[in-house]
Design a protein around this motif. Structure first.
Motif, PDB file in Angstrom:
ATOM      1  N   SER A   1     -56.489  17.281  90.085  1.00 35.57           N
ATOM      2  CA  SER A   1     -57.213  16.402  89.157  1.00 35.57           C
ATOM      3  C   SER A   1     -57.218  14.957  89.627  1.00 35.57           C
ATOM      4  O   SER A   1     -58.109  14.186  89.291  1.00 35.57           O
ATOM      5  N   GLU A   2     -56.199  14.575  90.425  1.00 38.67           N
ATOM      6  CA  GLU A   2     -56.076  13.231  90.985  1.00 38.67           C
ATOM      7  C   GLU A   2     -56.065  12.167  89.883  1.00 38.67           C
ATOM      8  O   GLU A   2     -55.946  12.447  88.716  1.00 38.67           O
ATOM      9  N   GLY A   3     -56.231  10.930  90.269  1.00 38.95           N
ATOM     10  CA  GLY A   3     -56.286   9.842  89.307  1.00 38.95           C
ATOM     11  C   GLY A   3     -54.940   9.443  88.745  1.00 38.95           C
ATOM     12  O   GLY A   3     -54.848   8.555  87.926  1.00 38.95           O
ATOM     13  N   VAL A   4     -53.854  10.105  89.158  1.00 40.91           N
ATOM     14  CA  VAL A   4     -52.529   9.790  88.652  1.00 40.91           C
ATOM     15  C   VAL A   4     -51.808   8.898  89.648  1.00 40.91           C
ATOM     16  O   VAL A   4     -51.676   9.245  90.815  1.00 40.91           O
ATOM     17  N   PRO A   5     -51.329   7.710  89.237  1.00 41.59           N
ATOM     18  CA  PRO A   5     -50.629   6.820  90.176  1.00 41.59           C
ATOM     19  C   PRO A   5     -49.393   7.514  90.741  1.00 41.59           C
ATOM     20  O   PRO A   5     -48.739   8.289  90.060  1.00 41.59           O
ATOM     21  N   PHE A   6     -49.065   7.208  91.999  1.00 43.17           N
ATOM     22  CA  PHE A   6     -47.888   7.804  92.605  1.00 43.17           C
ATOM     23  C   PHE A   6     -47.233   6.831  93.563  1.00 43.17           C
ATOM     24  O   PHE A   6     -47.852   5.912  94.055  1.00 43.17           O
ATOM     25  N   ILE A   7     -45.953   7.060  93.796  1.00 41.78           N
ATOM     26  CA  ILE A   7     -45.198   6.254  94.752  1.00 41.78           C
ATOM     27  C   ILE A   7     -45.168   6.958  96.088  1.00 41.78           C
ATOM     28  O   ILE A   7     -45.314   6.363  97.128  1.00 41.78           O
ATOM     29  N   HIS A   8     -44.984   8.241  96.063  1.00 43.78           N
ATOM     30  CA  HIS A   8     -44.979   9.043  97.285  1.00 43.78           C
ATOM     31  C   HIS A   8     -45.624  10.370  96.932  1.00 43.78           C
ATOM     32  O   HIS A   8     -45.391  10.920  95.863  1.00 43.78           O
ATOM     33  N   ARG A   9     -46.448  10.893  97.789  1.00 42.75           N
ATOM     34  CA  ARG A   9     -47.196  12.108  97.512  1.00 42.75           C
ATOM     35  C   ARG A   9     -46.272  13.219  97.008  1.00 42.75           C
ATOM     36  O   ARG A   9     -45.262  13.520  97.614  1.00 42.75           O
ATOM     37  N   SER A  10     -46.612  13.790  95.876  1.00 41.43           N
ATOM     38  CA  SER A  10     -45.934  14.910  95.213  1.00 41.43           C
ATOM     39  C   SER A  10     -44.644  14.501  94.509  1.00 41.43           C
ATOM     40  O   SER A  10     -43.993  15.328  93.893  1.00 41.43           O
ATOM     41  N   VAL A  11     -44.251  13.236  94.571  1.00 37.72           N
ATOM     42  CA  VAL A  11     -43.053  12.786  93.868  1.00 37.72           C
ATOM     43  C   VAL A  11     -43.450  12.264  92.492  1.00 37.72           C
ATOM     44  O   VAL A  11     -44.400  11.493  92.367  1.00 37.72           O
ATOM     45  N   ASP A  12     -42.720  12.677  91.469  1.00 36.22           N
ATOM     46  CA  ASP A  12     -43.028  12.279  90.100  1.00 36.22           C
ATOM     47  C   ASP A  12     -41.898  11.439  89.527  1.00 36.22           C
ATOM     48  O   ASP A  12     -40.756  11.488  89.994  1.00 36.22           O
ATOM     49  N   VAL A  13     -42.219  10.686  88.462  1.00 34.79           N
ATOM     50  CA  VAL A  13     -41.244   9.756  87.889  1.00 34.79           C
ATOM     51  C   VAL A  13     -40.032  10.461  87.301  1.00 34.79           C
ATOM     52  O   VAL A  13     -38.958   9.877  87.194  1.00 34.79           O
ATOM     53  N   ASP A  14     -40.176  11.743  86.914  1.00 33.65           N
ATOM     54  CA  ASP A  14     -39.056  12.457  86.302  1.00 33.65           C
ATOM     55  C   ASP A  14     -38.290  13.324  87.304  1.00 33.65           C
ATOM     56  O   ASP A  14     -37.418  14.094  86.927  1.00 33.65           O
ATOM     57  N   ASP A  15     -38.589  13.194  88.611  1.00 32.66           N
ATOM     58  CA  ASP A  15     -37.889  13.983  89.618  1.00 32.66           C
ATOM     59  C   ASP A  15     -36.442  13.551  89.764  1.00 32.66           C
ATOM     60  O   ASP A  15     -36.122  12.352  89.701  1.00 32.66           O
ATOM     61  N   LYS A  16     -35.567  14.538  89.973  1.00 28.58           N
ATOM     62  CA  LYS A  16     -34.172  14.247  90.279  1.00 28.58           C
ATOM     63  C   LYS A  16     -34.059  13.804  91.736  1.00 28.58           C
ATOM     64  O   LYS A  16     -34.983  14.012  92.522  1.00 28.58           O
ATOM     65  N   THR A  17     -32.917  13.219  92.081  1.00 26.14           N
ATOM     66  CA  THR A  17     -32.710  12.767  93.461  1.00 26.14           C
ATOM     67  C   THR A  17     -32.846  13.920  94.435  1.00 26.14           C
ATOM     68  O   THR A  17     -33.404  13.771  95.525  1.00 26.14           O
ATOM     69  N   SER A  18     -32.366  15.095  94.058  1.00 24.16           N
ATOM     70  CA  SER A  18     -32.477  16.257  94.934  1.00 24.16           C
ATOM     71  C   SER A  18     -33.941  16.629  95.167  1.00 24.16           C
ATOM     72  O   SER A  18     -34.320  17.035  96.268  1.00 24.16           O
ATOM     73  N   ASP A  19     -34.771  16.471  94.117  1.00 25.80           N
ATOM     74  CA  ASP A  19     -36.204  16.754  94.266  1.00 25.80           C
ATOM     75  C   ASP A  19     -36.851  15.758  95.222  1.00 25.80           C
ATOM     76  O   ASP A  19     -37.658  16.126  96.079  1.00 25.80           O
ATOM     77  N   VAL A  20     -36.497  14.489  95.039  1.00 22.26           N
ATOM     78  CA  VAL A  20     -37.059  13.444  95.904  1.00 22.26           C
ATOM     79  C   VAL A  20     -36.683  13.699  97.356  1.00 22.26           C
ATOM     80  O   VAL A  20     -37.515  13.586  98.259  1.00 22.26           O
ATOM     81  N   MET A  21     -35.421  14.054  97.584  1.00 22.21           N
ATOM     82  CA  MET A  21     -34.960  14.318  98.944  1.00 22.21           C
ATOM     83  C   MET A  21     -35.796  15.418  99.592  1.00 22.21           C
ATOM     84  O   MET A  21     -36.315  15.260 100.696  1.00 22.21           O
ATOM     85  N   VAL A  22     -35.944  16.541  98.891  1.00 20.24           N
ATOM     86  CA  VAL A  22     -36.680  17.673  99.441  1.00 20.24           C
ATOM     87  C   VAL A  22     -38.136  17.301  99.699  1.00 20.24           C
ATOM     88  O   VAL A  22     -38.694  17.613 100.756  1.00 20.24           O
ATOM     89  N   LYS A  23     -38.765  16.606  98.767  1.00 20.33           N
ATOM     90  CA  LYS A  23     -40.190  16.310  98.894  1.00 20.33           C
ATOM     91  C   LYS A  23     -40.470  15.278  99.972  1.00 20.33           C
ATOM     92  O   LYS A  23     -41.453  15.392 100.718  1.00 20.33           O
ATOM     93  N   VAL A  24     -39.610  14.257 100.077  1.00 25.53           N
ATOM     94  CA  VAL A  24     -39.808  13.252 101.125  1.00 25.53           C
ATOM     95  C   VAL A  24     -39.635  13.893 102.506  1.00 25.53           C
ATOM     96  O   VAL A  24     -40.424  13.645 103.420  1.00 25.53           O
TER      97      VAL A  24
END
Length: 282
Positions: free
Chosen positions: A73-96
């Motif tokens: 759907s796009e149009g959603v602001p993001f800091i890093h592709r596929s990373v969301d504001v409610d992600d845990k640190t472990s999620d961020v690590m895996v996605k980055v």
């Protein structure tokens, strides 16, 4: 997200590849269909569908479908592709990490080896003729230019890196035939870098540009090394792009070292290592 899946396909098991191809064929349908229907269409088991989602860095099918729907759907602001504001640190690590690996795999599969070969030969010839090799970058790419200067300096190359626009223009004005400039840019639209590249080229220096395809800088140099990735340079500070540029510099430095190695480089590198030992605690 779709770019990352496409780049990761070759590293997945055959069954998971079929699930990935199903996602790429119709992302919206995949986000809405039940797991039984997805497994039937991909000709895999239900656990394989879930396993694919986890291989992509998500908690499971529900998490994957939620993120997929948002990506399509796009149009959603993001800091890093596929990373969301409610992600845990472990999620961020895996996605980055997954984003970086996906970009590297994509580059491995799509890079022009002929362009890399030509760039390495040009740099090696510049070194052997004892001419100058200069690296230009601005902002984030300026850090990459410094890393490049450090790698080539250790090979005994007469080199320097500039991240200041005025210094780039002044230095480019002093170059001539036989010299070589490597210009690094994420966007390929930085005016200072374009100016310096044009000046160096007009003065007879060979220009190698590491930047995105289709950008103004891509067509301004003699040799273009495409650095394409899903990051948007106008949305946030680049992360994957910097690592991709560093990877390309590593490929060039290694290729040049192999060409100029001979019998004199290896002893010099060993002497350098021996001299540095006194700088470390035993």
């Amino acid at each position: 997200m779709l770019d990352r899946i496409k780049a990761s396909l070759s590293s997945l098991a055959p069954a998971e590849q079929r699930v990935g191809k199903l996602v790429l064929a119709d992302p919206r349908a995949f986000a809405n269909l039940p797991v039984s229907e997805l497994s039937d269409r991909a000709h895999v088991s239900k656990p394989t569908v879930v396993r694919f989602c986890r291989s992509m860095g998500y908690d499971g099918l529900s998490d994957f479908k939620l993120k997929l729907a948002g990506s399509v759907s796009e149009g959603v602001p993001f800091i890093h592709r596929s990373v969301d504001v409610d992600d845990k640190t472990s999620d961020v690590m895996v996605k980055v990490i997954d984003n970086t690996v996906a970009a590297f795999l994509k580059y491995r599969n799509e890079a022009s080896t002929s362009a890399l070969e030509k760039a390495a030969e040009t740099l090696a010839a510049t070194v052997e003729n004892r001419r100058r090799v200069e690296f230009y970058g601005a902002g984030n790419s300026g850090i990459v230019a410094l890393d490049a200067q450090h790698k080539f300096f250790r090979l005994g190359v007469n080199t320097i890196a500039y991240s200041d626009g005025h210094m780039q223009v002044m230095s480019a004005s002093m170059l001539g035939a036989g010299d070589c400039v490597v210009v690094i840019s994420n966007s390929g639209r930085t005016r200072d870098l374009m100016d310096a590249c044009d000046i160096a080229r007009k003065n007879g220096a060979t220009t190698i540009v590491i930047t995105a395809s289709g950008s103004p800088l891509a067509s301004a140099g003699h040799i273009h090394l495409a650095a394409n990735h899903p990051e948007g340079y106008d949305k946030y500070s680049p992360m994957v792009s910097r690592l991709l540029h560093l990877l390309i510099i590593d490929i060039l430095a290694t290729s040049v070292a192999l060409r100029i190695g001979g019998t004199h480089l290896q002893p010099k590198l060993q002497e350098m290592k021996n001299n540095l030992r006194s700088k470390r605690y035993t």
